[in-house]
Design an enzyme around this catalytic site. Sequence first.
Site, PDB file in Angstrom:
ATOM      1  N   ALA B  12       0.844  -1.199   0.000  1.00 26.76           N
ATOM      2  CA  ALA B  12       0.000   0.000   0.000  1.00 26.76           C
ATOM      3  C   ALA B  12       0.878   1.248   0.000  1.00 26.76           C
ATOM      4  O   ALA B  12       2.060   1.188   0.328  1.00 26.76           O
ATOM      5  CB  ALA B  12      -0.902  -0.013   1.227  1.00 26.76           C
ATOM      6  N   CYS B  13       0.268   2.342  -0.314  1.00 28.68           N
ATOM      7  CA  CYS B  13       0.877   3.651  -0.280  1.00 28.68           C
ATOM      8  C   CYS B  13       1.559   3.872   1.065  1.00 28.68           C
ATOM      9  O   CYS B  13       0.938   3.541   2.076  1.00 28.68           O
ATOM     10  CB  CYS B  13      -0.250   4.669  -0.393  1.00 28.68           C
ATOM     11  SG  CYS B  13       0.004   5.806  -1.678  1.00 28.68           S
ATOM     12  N   PRO B  14       2.712   4.403   1.198  1.00 29.90           N
ATOM     13  CA  PRO B  14       3.556   5.013   0.153  1.00 29.90           C
ATOM     14  C   PRO B  14       4.568   4.041  -0.466  1.00 29.90           C
ATOM     15  O   PRO B  14       5.397   4.470  -1.244  1.00 29.90           O
ATOM     16  CB  PRO B  14       4.309   6.087   0.940  1.00 29.90           C
ATOM     17  CG  PRO B  14       4.550   5.432   2.279  1.00 29.90           C
ATOM     18  CD  PRO B  14       3.317   4.579   2.533  1.00 29.90           C
TER      19      PRO B  14
END
Lengths: 386, 74
Positions: B12-14
């Site tokens: 997932a982000c980042p």
Amino acid sequence: MSNLQHQQAKVKKMTAHELTELLFAQEELFILDVRNSEDYENWHIEGHRVKSFNVPYFELIDGVEEIVGKLPGKQKILVVCAKEGSSVFVAEQLAEAGLDNVYYLQGGMKEWSEHLEPVKVGDLRDGGEIYQFVRIGKGCLSYMIVSGQEAAVVDSVRLTDVYEAFAKERSLTITHTIDTHLHADHISGGRKLAKSTGATYWLPEKDAEEVTFAYEKLEEGKVIQVGTTSISILPIYSPGHTIGSTSLLVDDTYFLTGDILFVASIGRPDLAGKAEDWVGDLHDTLYNRYQDLSKELLVLPAHFGSHAELGPDGVVSARLGDLYRDNPGLNIASEAEFRRVVTGQLPPQPNAYQEIRQVNMGRLQPDEEEQREMETGPNRCAVHDK
Amino acid sequence: MADIVVDTKGLACPMPIVRAKKALDTLKPGQTMEVLSTDKGSLQDFTAWVKQTGNELVTHEVENGVFKFLVKKL
């Protein structure tokens, strides 16, 4: 304690509920939004005393030194991103750089857009109450009318577990769910809520021509009872945002105007592609039908466009008479000018509004994740929303 | 064929951009990097990141929920 654990301990979590309370109380807050600039410009958190600043997280991968000097030293800083991960990443770096009042928003804008905060609007004559459910991230307002052990929910959003939990805590049975019109900016929870509680689902017939499900016709003059002591909900036909739009008069005091009349603006007539056809209806509703009603009614709309419309305790409401004095949409001199203003200055349409209408007609059945995607961004149901 | 492939599927982000940046830092100008990601926010973030860093997003596609970005270091 390792260095990493030490940093994590300094970063604090803020929930959507905590942020809502802070905004309602008009507290001071500095928001560092680390989403990409396009998403930020389209939609971000606002408040009376909120200062907001956008630096995408991918500009901060090598460090936060460049922005630390631009952030307040002692004030609360809330780092916000789409889902949470990047805000934690940036918040930890800020804490490491010496800032000690750093929070991240739990669940990011995704949870923010789905948070519902119930606030009490007032009492009913029989001892009942009316609540407004503020979906603060999206500007959607829904209502629960409570009388005796029964409740009716108006313009329910799709996050129906919130209404069910609220009713359960108070031992209430939801007996009616009502949509004032076929929504285009958010997915209605009216049918889903009716199905799980055994309630009757109401929708105006003229907005329901293409629907695939059974419903009760919401018609002017057809009284809906809640509770044993006859709290009446009186529908008043008020087209303009949609051809079927119907307002509700509750207990002769509260006036639920749906997407026809807001506190600072008026509804837009174009979300079903019929601005030219419906602008005349909208004018007639606002300048004739509503004019005949008591100016003492408390207007409770289905949306707000800006944080400035949030009153004390977060309630969005206004006296009808005050709106005839202050709302620019009710102070346009002629019908010709009204047509020009309303159809000439329309803001961008809400995200996926055509698909959302199809879902609300029962003609599309997206899964939870697809529904969430469709509802991304602000509601934009008013004429003056940017 | 890209000079380096960065597989961030499931992250997932980042993390997709953090990994991509590390890989990009090892490339010479003119070399290319392919990044795979299943993160839905990828497209806008990648486009903005590549632009901001002054590189070139040569192609991007999505297949069975996997985003594939080809970035050229300038």
